[in-house]
Design an enzyme around this catalytic site. Structure first.
Site, short mmCIF file in Angstrom:
data_model
loop_
_atom_site.label_atom_id
_atom_site.label_comp_id
_atom_site.label_asym_id
_atom_site.label_seq_id
_atom_site.Cartn_x
_atom_site.Cartn_y
_atom_site.Cartn_z
N LYS A 112 0.87 -1.18 0.00
CA LYS A 112 0.00 0.00 0.00
C LYS A 112 0.90 1.23 0.00
O LYS A 112 1.66 1.46 0.94
CB LYS A 112 -0.91 -0.01 1.22
CG LYS A 112 -1.80 1.23 1.29
CD LYS A 112 -2.83 1.14 2.39
CE LYS A 112 -3.66 2.42 2.43
NZ LYS A 112 -4.70 2.36 3.46
N LYS B 212 -2.05 -1.56 -3.96
CA LYS B 212 -2.92 -0.39 -3.93
C LYS B 212 -2.08 0.88 -4.05
O LYS B 212 -1.11 1.00 -3.29
CB LYS B 212 -3.66 -0.40 -2.59
CG LYS B 212 -4.57 0.75 -2.37
CD LYS B 212 -5.13 0.67 -0.98
CE LYS B 212 -5.93 1.94 -0.74
NZ LYS B 212 -6.40 2.05 0.61
C1 PBG Z 1 -7.82 3.40 5.37
C2 PBG Z 1 -7.97 3.27 3.91
C3 PBG Z 1 -7.70 4.22 2.90
C4 PBG Z 1 -8.13 3.65 1.69
C5 PBG Z 1 -8.61 2.38 1.98
N1 PBG Z 1 -8.50 2.14 3.34
C6 PBG Z 1 -7.19 5.59 2.99
C7 PBG Z 1 -5.84 5.85 3.48
O1 PBG Z 1 -5.03 4.95 3.73
O2 PBG Z 1 -5.54 7.03 3.69
C8 PBG Z 1 -8.11 4.33 0.35
C9 PBG Z 1 -9.08 3.84 -0.67
C10 PBG Z 1 -9.33 4.74 -1.83
O3 PBG Z 1 -8.71 5.79 -2.02
O4 PBG Z 1 -10.22 4.38 -2.62
N2 PBG Z 1 -6.63 3.06 5.94
#
Ligand code: PBG
Length: 326
Positions: A194, A247
């Site tokens: 991520k 991601k």
């Molecule tokens: C929470 C989370 C996020 C996303 C999914 N779970 C945001 C972040 O990490 O700031 C992002 C998903 C998206 O942008 O569609 N931890």
């Protein structure tokens, strides 16, 4: 000319015969933003076509998706500011509407596959995924909070736990906690690679969950790094993840490809809010064909090696597939 590649493109039938990558509704996961209350459907400015939904209206949305073959949902809570605190205690409180919603969804549609989000940010007064002291995210103080959250979600009936927090050791910690509490059948889809991406902006608007101070660069990965994804994947695999996730998706196809080559478990890719909002914005201006560009994007993510795609366009895509079949 001995080789004339165009011969294999000369009719739709031949193009079908030689098609290498397939994309169907069964590969797609629809995200849902949930809010407490009844009959609530709040628009999200930066994420057109998505809404914060109360449980009753989310049930209708789930039914629509099931009718076109989308059976998996990833659920995110929009929590009132007054319920947030430093320890994110609402995340595992018996009063938590998100946990009640999971139960209701499973009662109404036992066949659905529900994926949760495990991270402190929607519940934290600091807006970070981990526990903060003196401006620092403390990894090992965060783990027990994540485990409590995961157990509460498992008790509510979630099928797959989705740790999105990027703390070290959390997959193993959560796996052990689940097993010790009898939830050996609850799966883990780990947000493995991520990245600290600017493309999460619309999502943070949707949940009002942006960090109050600082950024997420001490836990989410540097977009410049590819090999580091292998390290994260090695750890998650060894700690018992059932799925590895990359991601964002369409701008990290190399990472999807790499993990698909190296690991024997399914690879999920999250086509995130910013990636989706770009398509919607261009289409609104008449600059791009939304459905055609969505399909091409999702196909590319599959071609790179994703088994599963989480996308805000899941329902739209599945409706288009159903129409095509007639
Ligand atoms: C929470 C989370 C996020 C996303 C999914 N779970 C945001 C972040 O990490 O700031 C992002 C998903 C998206 O942008 O569609 N931890």
């Amino acid at each position: 000319m001995i080789q004339r590649p165009r011969r294999n493109r000369k009719s739709a039938a031949i193009r079908g015969l030689v098609e290498e990558t397939h994309l169907t509704a069964q590969h797609l996961v629809q995200p849902l933003f949930l809010v407490d209350g009844k009959n609530k459907k709040n628009a999200i400015k930066s994420l057109p076509s998505m809404h914060q939904l109360s449980t009753d209206l989310a049930l209708k949305e789930i039914e629509k998706c099931l009718n076109v073959g989308v059976k998996s949902f990833i659920l995110f809570p929009a929590v009132e500011e007054k319920l947030k605190n430093k320890n994110a205690t609402y995340s595992y409180s018996s009063k938590n509407f998100y946990l009640k919603a999971i139960k209701t969804f499973k009662q109404n549609f036992p066949e659905v596959n529900l994926i949760s989000d495990v991270a402190m940010d929607p519940y934290s007064s600091d807006g970070h995924d981990g526990y903060i002291e003196n401006g620092k995210i403390l990894n090992d103080k965060t783990l027990p909070i994540l485990a409590k959250m995961a157990i509460a979600q498992a008790e509510a009936g979630i099928d797959i736990i989705g740790p999105s927090d990027m703390m070290d050791g959390r997959v193993g910690y959560i796996r052990q906690a689940l097993d010790e509490n009898g939830f050996t059948d609850t799966s883990i889809m780990s947000y493995t690679a991520k990245y600290a991406s600017a493309f999460y902006g619309p999502f943070r608007d949707a949940l009002d969950s942006a960090p109050k101070a600082g950024d997420k660069k001490t836990y989410q990965m540097n977009p410049a790094n590819q090999r580091e994804a292998l390290l994260e994947a090695d750890l998650d695999f060894a700690e018992g993840a059932d799925f590895l996730m990359v991601k964002p998706a369409s701008i990290y196809l190399d990472i999807i490809h790499l993990l698909k080559q190296q690991f024997p478990i399914p690879i999920a890719a999250y086509h995130v809010s910013g990636e989706y909002a770009m398509l919607q914005a261009a289409a609104k201006n008449g600059w791009l064909d939304y459905m055609a560009c969505l399909e091409e994007t999702l196909l590319s993510i599959r071609r790179a090696g994703a088994d599963i795609i989480i996308t805000y366009g899941a329902k739209d895509m599945a409706i288009a597939f159903k129409k095509r079949k007639g």
